[in-house]
Scaffold this motif. Sequence first.
Motif, PDB file in Angstrom:
ATOM      1  N   ASN A 122       0.817  -1.216   0.000  1.00 55.09           N
ATOM      2  CA  ASN A 122       0.000   0.000   0.000  1.00 55.09           C
ATOM      3  C   ASN A 122       0.851   1.266   0.000  1.00 55.09           C
ATOM      4  OD1 ASN A 122      -2.651  -1.180   0.103  1.00 55.09           O
ATOM      5  ND2 ASN A 122      -2.192  -1.789   2.208  1.00 55.09           N
ATOM      6  N   TYR A 123       2.119   1.146   0.391  1.00 53.52           N
ATOM      7  CA  TYR A 123       3.004   2.311   0.436  1.00 53.52           C
ATOM      8  C   TYR A 123       3.820   2.477  -0.839  1.00 53.52           C
ATOM      9  CZ  TYR A 123       1.866   3.176   5.289  1.00 53.52           C
ATOM     10  OH  TYR A 123       1.187   3.486   6.449  1.00 53.52           O
ATOM     11  N   ILE A 170       4.013   6.493  -0.129  1.00 48.34           N
ATOM     12  CA  ILE A 170       2.884   7.376  -0.417  1.00 48.34           C
ATOM     13  C   ILE A 170       2.843   8.528   0.579  1.00 48.34           C
ATOM     14  CG2 ILE A 170       1.477   5.552  -1.454  1.00 48.34           C
ATOM     15  CD1 ILE A 170      -0.087   5.448   1.220  1.00 48.34           C
ATOM     16  N   TYR A 171       2.199   9.597   0.163  1.00 49.63           N
ATOM     17  CA  TYR A 171       2.105  10.780   1.023  1.00 49.63           C
ATOM     18  C   TYR A 171       1.055  10.563   2.114  1.00 49.63           C
ATOM     19  CZ  TYR A 171       1.400  15.536   2.627  1.00 49.63           C
ATOM     20  OH  TYR A 171       1.314  16.649   3.415  1.00 49.63           O
ATOM     21  N   TYR A 172       1.432  10.872   3.322  1.00 51.51           N
ATOM     22  CA  TYR A 172       0.476  10.899   4.428  1.00 51.51           C
ATOM     23  C   TYR A 172       1.055  11.761   5.526  1.00 51.51           C
ATOM     24  CZ  TYR A 172       3.451   7.429   6.747  1.00 51.51           C
ATOM     25  OH  TYR A 172       4.506   6.784   7.320  1.00 51.51           O
ATOM     26  N   GLY A 274      13.547   6.932 -15.457  1.00 55.05           N
ATOM     27  CA  GLY A 274      13.078   5.600 -15.823  1.00 55.05           C
ATOM     28  C   GLY A 274      13.476   4.476 -14.899  1.00 55.05           C
ATOM     29  N   ASN A 275      14.093   4.768 -13.744  1.00 52.37           N
ATOM     30  CA  ASN A 275      14.507   3.684 -12.850  1.00 52.37           C
ATOM     31  C   ASN A 275      13.361   3.263 -11.924  1.00 52.37           C
ATOM     32  OD1 ASN A 275      14.390   5.707 -10.957  1.00 52.37           O
ATOM     33  ND2 ASN A 275      16.599   5.854 -10.654  1.00 52.37           N
ATOM     34  N   ARG A 276      13.677   2.441 -10.920  1.00 51.56           N
ATOM     35  CA  ARG A 276      12.639   1.960 -10.014  1.00 51.56           C
ATOM     36  C   ARG A 276      11.960   3.103  -9.275  1.00 51.56           C
ATOM     37  NH1 ARG A 276      14.095  -2.112  -5.123  1.00 51.56           N
ATOM     38  NH2 ARG A 276      15.257  -3.150  -6.792  1.00 51.56           N
ATOM     39  N   ASP A 277      12.735   4.135  -8.953  1.00 47.02           N
ATOM     40  CA  ASP A 277      12.166   5.302  -8.291  1.00 47.02           C
ATOM     41  C   ASP A 277      11.156   5.987  -9.203  1.00 47.02           C
ATOM     42  OD1 ASP A 277      11.960   7.022  -6.069  1.00 47.02           O
ATOM     43  OD2 ASP A 277      13.288   8.484  -6.997  1.00 47.02           O
ATOM     44  N   GLY A 278      11.480   6.073 -10.498  1.00 45.58           N
ATOM     45  CA  GLY A 278      10.542   6.659 -11.450  1.00 45.58           C
ATOM     46  C   GLY A 278       9.261   5.860 -11.552  1.00 45.58           C
ATOM     47  N   LEU A 279       9.377   4.531 -11.516  1.00 42.20           N
ATOM     48  CA  LEU A 279       8.198   3.666 -11.555  1.00 42.20           C
ATOM     49  C   LEU A 279       7.311   3.901 -10.348  1.00 42.20           C
ATOM     50  CD1 LEU A 279       6.565   1.252 -12.674  1.00 42.20           C
ATOM     51  CD2 LEU A 279       8.138  -0.261 -11.421  1.00 42.20           C
ATOM     52  N   VAL A 280       7.918   3.974  -9.167  1.00 43.83           N
ATOM     53  CA  VAL A 280       7.145   4.203  -7.942  1.00 43.83           C
ATOM     54  C   VAL A 280       6.473   5.575  -7.981  1.00 43.83           C
ATOM     55  CG1 VAL A 280       7.331   4.556  -5.449  1.00 43.83           C
ATOM     56  CG2 VAL A 280       8.520   2.639  -6.534  1.00 43.83           C
ATOM     57  N   LEU A 281       7.207   6.577  -8.460  1.00 44.54           N
ATOM     58  CA  LEU A 281       6.667   7.944  -8.498  1.00 44.54           C
ATOM     59  C   LEU A 281       5.610   8.122  -9.574  1.00 44.54           C
ATOM     60  CD1 LEU A 281       9.947  10.005  -7.965  1.00 44.54           C
ATOM     61  CD2 LEU A 281       8.104   9.641  -6.313  1.00 44.54           C
ATOM     62  N   ASP A 282       5.420   7.115 -10.409  1.00 42.34           N
ATOM     63  CA  ASP A 282       4.370   7.181 -11.424  1.00 42.34           C
ATOM     64  C   ASP A 282       2.981   7.071 -10.795  1.00 42.34           C
ATOM     65  OD1 ASP A 282       3.975   7.606 -14.174  1.00 42.34           O
ATOM     66  OD2 ASP A 282       3.485   5.502 -14.504  1.00 42.34           O
ATOM     67  N   LYS A 288       3.163  12.727  -4.754  1.00 42.56           N
ATOM     68  CA  LYS A 288       2.859  13.851  -3.865  1.00 42.56           C
ATOM     69  C   LYS A 288       3.894  13.970  -2.752  1.00 42.56           C
ATOM     70  CE  LYS A 288      -0.741  16.119  -1.167  1.00 42.56           C
ATOM     71  NZ  LYS A 288      -2.130  16.081  -0.654  1.00 42.56           N
ATOM     72  N   THR A 289       4.371  12.831  -2.243  1.00 38.43           N
ATOM     73  CA  THR A 289       5.410  12.860  -1.209  1.00 38.43           C
ATOM     74  C   THR A 289       6.655  13.567  -1.725  1.00 38.43           C
ATOM     75  OG1 THR A 289       4.587  10.742  -0.376  1.00 38.43           O
ATOM     76  CG2 THR A 289       6.753  11.431   0.384  1.00 38.43           C
ATOM     77  N   LYS A 290       7.057  13.223  -2.947  1.00 41.75           N
ATOM     78  CA  LYS A 290       8.231  13.851  -3.553  1.00 41.75           C
ATOM     79  C   LYS A 290       7.960  15.321  -3.854  1.00 41.75           C
ATOM     80  CE  LYS A 290      11.592  12.112  -4.993  1.00 41.75           C
ATOM     81  NZ  LYS A 290      12.981  12.005  -4.466  1.00 41.75           N
ATOM     82  N   GLU A 291       6.772  15.625  -4.329  1.00 43.15           N
ATOM     83  CA  GLU A 291       6.430  17.001  -4.693  1.00 43.15           C
ATOM     84  C   GLU A 291       6.505  17.925  -3.482  1.00 43.15           C
ATOM     85  OE1 GLU A 291       2.901  19.220  -7.211  1.00 43.15           O
ATOM     86  OE2 GLU A 291       2.343  17.659  -5.786  1.00 43.15           O
ATOM     87  N   VAL A 292       5.959  17.474  -2.358  1.00 47.35           N
ATOM     88  CA  VAL A 292       5.979  18.291  -1.144  1.00 47.35           C
ATOM     89  C   VAL A 292       7.415  18.552  -0.705  1.00 47.35           C
ATOM     90  CG1 VAL A 292       5.389  18.303   1.313  1.00 47.35           C
ATOM     91  CG2 VAL A 292       3.686  17.589  -0.375  1.00 47.35           C
ATOM     92  N   SER A 293       8.259  17.520  -0.823  1.00 47.96           N
ATOM     93  CA  SER A 293       9.666  17.658  -0.452  1.00 47.96           C
ATOM     94  C   SER A 293      10.370  18.688  -1.326  1.00 47.96           C
ATOM     95  CB  SER A 293      10.375  16.304  -0.570  1.00 47.96           C
ATOM     96  OG  SER A 293      11.768  16.427  -0.439  1.00 47.96           O
ATOM     97  N   LYS A 294      10.095  18.651  -2.641  1.00 44.34           N
ATOM     98  CA  LYS A 294      10.783  19.517  -3.581  1.00 44.34           C
ATOM     99  C   LYS A 294      10.228  20.941  -3.581  1.00 44.34           C
ATOM    100  CE  LYS A 294      11.533  17.575  -7.714  1.00 44.34           C
ATOM    101  NZ  LYS A 294      12.968  17.471  -8.001  1.00 44.34           N
ATOM    102  N   LEU A 295       8.937  21.083  -3.307  1.00 51.62           N
ATOM    103  CA  LEU A 295       8.310  22.396  -3.410  1.00 51.62           C
ATOM    104  C   LEU A 295       8.805  23.380  -2.359  1.00 51.62           C
ATOM    105  CD1 LEU A 295       4.556  21.717  -4.292  1.00 51.62           C
ATOM    106  CD2 LEU A 295       6.165  23.106  -5.596  1.00 51.62           C
TER     107      LEU A 295
END
Length: 440
Positions: A122-123, A170-172, A274-282, A288-295
């Motif tokens: 789920n994460y 996932i973002y929470y 295109g790596n595993r991180d890219g797949l997860v972030l798809d 959203k978790t990554k977006e909040v960190s970067k914003l």
Amino acid sequence: MKTNIKPADGKLGILIPGLGAVATTLIAGVEAVKKGISQPIGSLTQMGNIRLGKRTENRNPKVKDFVPLANLNDIVFGGWDVYSDNVYEAATKAKVLEPGLLNAVKSELEVVVPMKAAFDSNYAKNLTATHVKTGTRYELAQEVMNDIKNFKEKNGCSRIVLIWCGSTEIYYEATDIHSSLAKFEQALLDDDKRISPSMIYAYAALKLGIPFSNGAPNLTVDIPALIELAKLTETPIAGKDFKTGQTLMKTILAPGLAARSLGVSGWFSTNILGNRDGLVLDDPDNFKTKEVSKLGVLEDILKPETNPELYGDLYHKIRIDYYPPHGDNKESWDNIDIFGWLGYKMQIKINFLCRDSILAAPIALDLALFSDLAKRANLSGIQEWLSFYLKSPQTAEGLPPENDIFKQLIKLQNTLRHLMGEDLITHLGLDYYQELVDSL
């Protein structure tokens, strides 16, 4: 006065949840450096210098020669992963490093076989895990602790550090179960699904007094419960999210614009990966978790609330798209709309073709070595001086983060000077500059 730092005697075990592209690039790189076939470029602990005293003294030793860090030859690697591939197999599939280099350290990589991971789909819904532990949250935490103890004994390590190189969860947001150690431990017993896999690893490490660094934008140690545990066991923690790629460029460029009082009206950022991180972030929840960190980076550096004329109307947009053909070679584009004297408009455009794991691996190494140093120096809790390496630096409650990479470097270097009993450097120079001028 010099801090009493325990010596870095014996082996240091670096245990990594997530033996994917970043971790395998780190491990292969360290093994290649040990053999003398590569250089640890990008690692401040290995390649960086630090100025001591006045400029006139010309003291600029290597960081590794100034503070008592673990030697690379004393490092032993291990970890957990949702796939059973050994590090050589995983590195081959990640396609970050050339086959020639991997084959040169093949025997060293093949012996690093992942332990089964504590995982909850789920994460990270886009991962199909095949090498995972089973049980309640409490049972998983106990198993991870046993893994750590067994690894330490089997490999004859005197010390262990953990560094999360796993996928973005996932973002929470934190809830009541994260508000205190007592509530968190009860939630473990209750198998509460609001405890993420990364929190299980962090709890296990901190319970054993082992430093933990978070290389992803997950909540993980950034909750009162685990901060409390870190203080209780006198253990260093650091987070979150390795500062690589696009955010690295922002923390270099934005301070320069702010220093010159140049206005910024818009900053549009897009990435393909295109790596595993890219797949997860798809998955939108993980993105959203990554977006909040970067914003938060730009806003913290430019401070629109105190500079409304320059940054009050700043529009900041971030996109990340999964693009398998690029693999680990992330490509980012930034369009920056700025304005200068009398409001006249200008633009900056950046196309950064970076290698995500090549930038992240030395960060992971430095965080591991500095976390071990912090533990031996009796530093505990949040290590804000390690913000230099992180997109979304963890700070003490109520303190805003500092994202300016140059200020972060000054803080890191002054922390090292303080530990070693050297004078802090403010770069004022007036205490000796006039004397030098007068003597000419």
